[in-house]
Write an enzyme that holds these catalytic residues in place. Structure first.
Site, PDB file in Angstrom:
ATOM      1  N   ASP A 193       0.821  -1.211   0.000  1.00 54.70           N
ATOM      2  CA  ASP A 193       0.000   0.000   0.000  1.00 54.70           C
ATOM      3  C   ASP A 193       0.860   1.267   0.000  1.00 54.70           C
ATOM      4  O   ASP A 193       2.088   1.202  -0.093  1.00 54.70           O
ATOM      5  CB  ASP A 193      -0.964  -0.041   1.185  1.00 54.70           C
ATOM      6  CG  ASP A 193      -2.337   0.534   0.875  1.00 54.70           C
ATOM      7  OD1 ASP A 193      -2.447   1.371  -0.039  1.00 54.70           O
ATOM      8  OD2 ASP A 193      -3.304   0.150   1.551  1.00 54.70           O
ATOM      9  N   ASP A 248      -9.567   3.521  -3.879  1.00 55.24           N
ATOM     10  CA  ASP A 248     -10.343   2.351  -3.460  1.00 55.24           C
ATOM     11  C   ASP A 248     -11.730   2.331  -4.077  1.00 55.24           C
ATOM     12  O   ASP A 248     -12.390   3.364  -4.202  1.00 55.24           O
ATOM     13  CB  ASP A 248     -10.522   2.354  -1.935  1.00 55.24           C
ATOM     14  CG  ASP A 248      -9.284   1.892  -1.204  1.00 55.24           C
ATOM     15  OD1 ASP A 248      -8.266   1.647  -1.860  1.00 55.24           O
ATOM     16  OD2 ASP A 248      -9.335   1.790   0.032  1.00 55.24           O
TER      17      ASP A 248
END
Length: 690
Positions: A193, A248
């Protein structure tokens, strides 16, 4: 991008591209306008072009990690960091993948997301699995998963901490140690991430972890999750096997659609061993309809996207398993040639996306993003197939094959996708001729009113259909009457059976949507009996009152919103209805209007009796200095007013749109081309003048 518990700022999902402002509402009518060709995707750099997908790539990369897009499961979208994310849950998911046949379909990875570790490293600087969640450690879970014939994935961040607010340790400065731990545990996949990255250059951070993973000697699929912020498609083909192209995903139609539009133009950068990743699947999480989930799954497959299940398979419905387990659709995603589908045409919410397959066929998605059924059409030549006497068209959701002379067309329901596989096939005559069934005319009506509609059944085959007939079924209590013949003995291609119908709505019918079904049947010359059915929605609406009305108080026909519902007379709070604040633009508070979040569209029935829409449009103050949007007003599918880009630093802009004679008015908010981060938009003081 990670959503922190306790916050509602889902608009952190930067870079998602939203709804086309040119979307057209036609009720449930069939649009027959010609298709427009989309602008070509931008050409990749020479370095990326050299690495792009080709038949040679497929052969040379066949033994590399992620030679086809990775498939599996990730817990984040269904559990986030809740206590239910634990060893028992993960092992149970592995069991279900095997028991339900999903493992045999290709779902191999069982991936742990954030919150698997303790917040602090041990005295030796090592990562420590949370003993409450994983009492036997990660290696024991990996061993369990491997014993099932599956693979284990894990998560960390290219920063000092992961994205969760609890502050779990990230790998920045610990890349080699962490990579070796992962390898020692038997990890097969790493999601890396982008939070708390301390401003270190993205390419440097992700390349360091690549080198650390390679140094372990264990083949580990490397998923770069930096949200597309640094255009990884331009540099990451030799760094990782997949890279996120957007922020996202959220379990909503608006979020899914915005990601599709961001990812589609990036087709030239994808290929065997290096994939564009539009984020995990939301199929089955409950925020969309099954029709929308089939679209989600179809588009991810035609885009050659990684297929990582994001729903809780312990409680999944049969419909969810049917979608995820459709082997014909999965085969499109997993085709070894490794092409990502490209846009053939897009106009008015009608999309044609085609994917070249290794066997020479084409997977073709006929996608309708609009709120009403529409005809979506293309040809075999347009999708790149050679000239042939005939073609076979395989519907991958209905599992039916038909023969066509070259036209590929269907009436596609609102938010639906028809996914077919088309081939120049010398055996086309063995199959029944294809036919197209649709309904023309507006299905918007009023209680006690009527609607005049026309069904159209057109043969698409090289050979005619025989004994063709059409019927229209309405809701109980409604009257449906044919005004012209509904049967023909021979249905020749290009000579459709057109039947006029009058639909009468009873007095007292409640406002809302009602189901209609157009049906057709015919025989092929070989005797096969073919039946078709197209569901359509009729809407009973209430015309607006005479005079001037606040749009914040009027009923709407439909809404699409980037996050949370459209709010009446408050701003958009991104989650549940009523969680917004007073509409405020440039310090000015407005008492009424609509609060939305890009990408957004709100439709009102104006019954051809209104002449103007007015509003004060702007970005709501609640997001500080963030947010940039565009506003537009559409009347029966035609843009009649628009603004330029408006930001939080700007005062409200007055909008006045002439909607004279329009049946439907649509208010659209776009993301100004820079993603949907904090795009809270207000139609303040919005008025309809009738």
């Amino acid at each position: 991008m990670r959503h922190l518990p306790g916050t509602t700022d889902r608009s952190r999902t930067r870079d998602a591209v939203g709804l086309l402002a040119a979307g057209v509402l036609l009720g449930a009518g069939v649009l027959t306008a010609p298709q427009a060709t989309a602008a070509p995707a931008p050409a990749p750099s020479a370095a990326v072009a050299a690495a792009s997908a080709s038949a040679a790539d497929a052969a040379t990369r066949a033994d590399e990690p992620a030679a086809t897009p990775p498939m599996g499961f990730n817990n984040w979208n269904s559990t986030h960091c809740r206590a239910e994310f634990n060893e028992k849950m993960v092992e149970g998911i592995a069991d279900i993948l095997v028991e339900k046949g999903l493992a045999d379909t290709g779902y191999k990875y069982v991936n742990l997301d954030d919150c698997w570790a303790l917040p602090a490293r041990d005295a030796d600087g090592k990562l420590v699995p949370d003993p409450a969640r994983f009492p036997h450690g990660v290696k024991a879970v990996a061993d369990y998963v491997h014993a099932k014939g599956l693979r284990l994935g894990i998560y960390t961040s290219a920063g000092t901490k992961t994205c969760n607010e609890a502050g779990f340790p990230g790998a920045l400065g610990h890349e080699y140690s962490d990579a070796q731990q992962f390898a020692d545990w038997g990890v097969d996949y790493l999601k890396y991430d982008n939070c708390n990255n301390q401003g270190v250059d993205a390419k440097q951070r992700y390349t360091t972890m690549r080198d650390a993973l390679r140094a372990t000697g264990r083949p580990i699929v490397y998923s770069i999750c930096e949200w597309g912020e640094n255009k990884p498609w331009e540099w990451a083909a030799d760094v990782g096997q997949l890279w996120r192209t957007t922020g996202d995903i959220d379990d909503s139609w608006g979020s899914m659609l915005s990601i599709v539009k961001k990812n589609l133009p990036l087709a030239p950068y994808a290929g065997p061993g290096h994939w564009n990743d539009p984020d995990m699947l939301e199929v089955g999480n409950g925020g969309m309809t099954d029709t929308e989930y089939r679209t989600h799954f179809s588009l991810w497959s035609v885009m050659a996207a990684p297929l990582l299940i994001g729903s809780d398979l312990r409680t999944a419905s049969d419909a969810t398993f049917d979608i995820l387990g459709n082997k014909e659709v999965v085969a499109v995603d997993q085709d070894p040639l490794g092409r990502q589908g490209t846009v053939i045409s897009s106009e008015g919410g009608r999309w044609v996306v085609a994917k070249e397959m290794k066997d020479g066929s084409r997977a073709v998605a006929l996608f309708n993003e609009s709120g009403g059924a529409q005809r979506v059409a293309t040809t075999a030549a347009a999708v790149g197939l050679p000239r042939a006497a005939g073609y076979t068209v395989r519907d991958l959701w209905r599992h039916e094959t038909r023969g066509t002379a070259g036209t590929i067309a269907a009436t596609v329901p609102a938010h639906g996708t028809v996914l077919v596989r088309v081939a120049a096939d010398g055996h086309w005559a063995q199959y029944p001729p294809a036919a197209e069934l649709g309904l023309e005319g507006s299905t918007l009506t009023q209680a006690g009113g009527t609607a005049d509609l026309t069904s159209v059944l057109d043969g698409l085959g090289r050979i005619p259909a025989l004994d063709a007939s059409v019927s229209l079924d309405g809701p109980e209590g409604w009257t449906v009457r044919a005004l012209s013949p509904a049967r023909t003995t021979v249905l020749r291609t290009g000579h459709p059976l057109r039947t006029s119908w009058r639909l009468s709505v009873p007095e007292g019918a409640a406002t809302g949507a009602y189901g209609l079904t157009v049906r057709a049947s015919y025989r092929s010359p070989t005797g096969a009996h073919v039946r078709m059915a197209v569901p359509v929605t009729a809407t009973v609406a209430v015309p607006p009152p005479a005079g001037t009305s606040s749009l914040g108080d009027l009923p709407w026909l439909s809404t699409v919103n980037g996050y949370g519902p459209v709010e009446r007379n408050t701003s958009n709070g991104e989650d549940a209805a009523g969680d917004g604040h007073p509409l405020t633009i440039g310090g000015v508070v407005y008492g009424d209007g609509l609060g939305v979040h890009a990408e957004s569209a709100v439709e009102f029935y104006t019954a051809k009796r209104c002449d103007r829409v007015t509003a004060e449009a702007g970005v709501d103050d609640e997001k500080g200095d963030r947010g940039s949007v565009t506003f537009s007003v559409w009347a029966d599918g035609k843009e009649v007013a628009s603004t330029g880009t408006l930001t939080n630093a700007m005062p409200a802009e007055s909008v006045s749109a002439d909607v004279s004679g329009a049946e439907v008015v649509r208010l659209v908010v776009g993301d100004a081309g820079d993603g949907v981060d904090s795009d809270h938009a207000d139609w303040a003081g919005a008025r309809l003048h009738c």
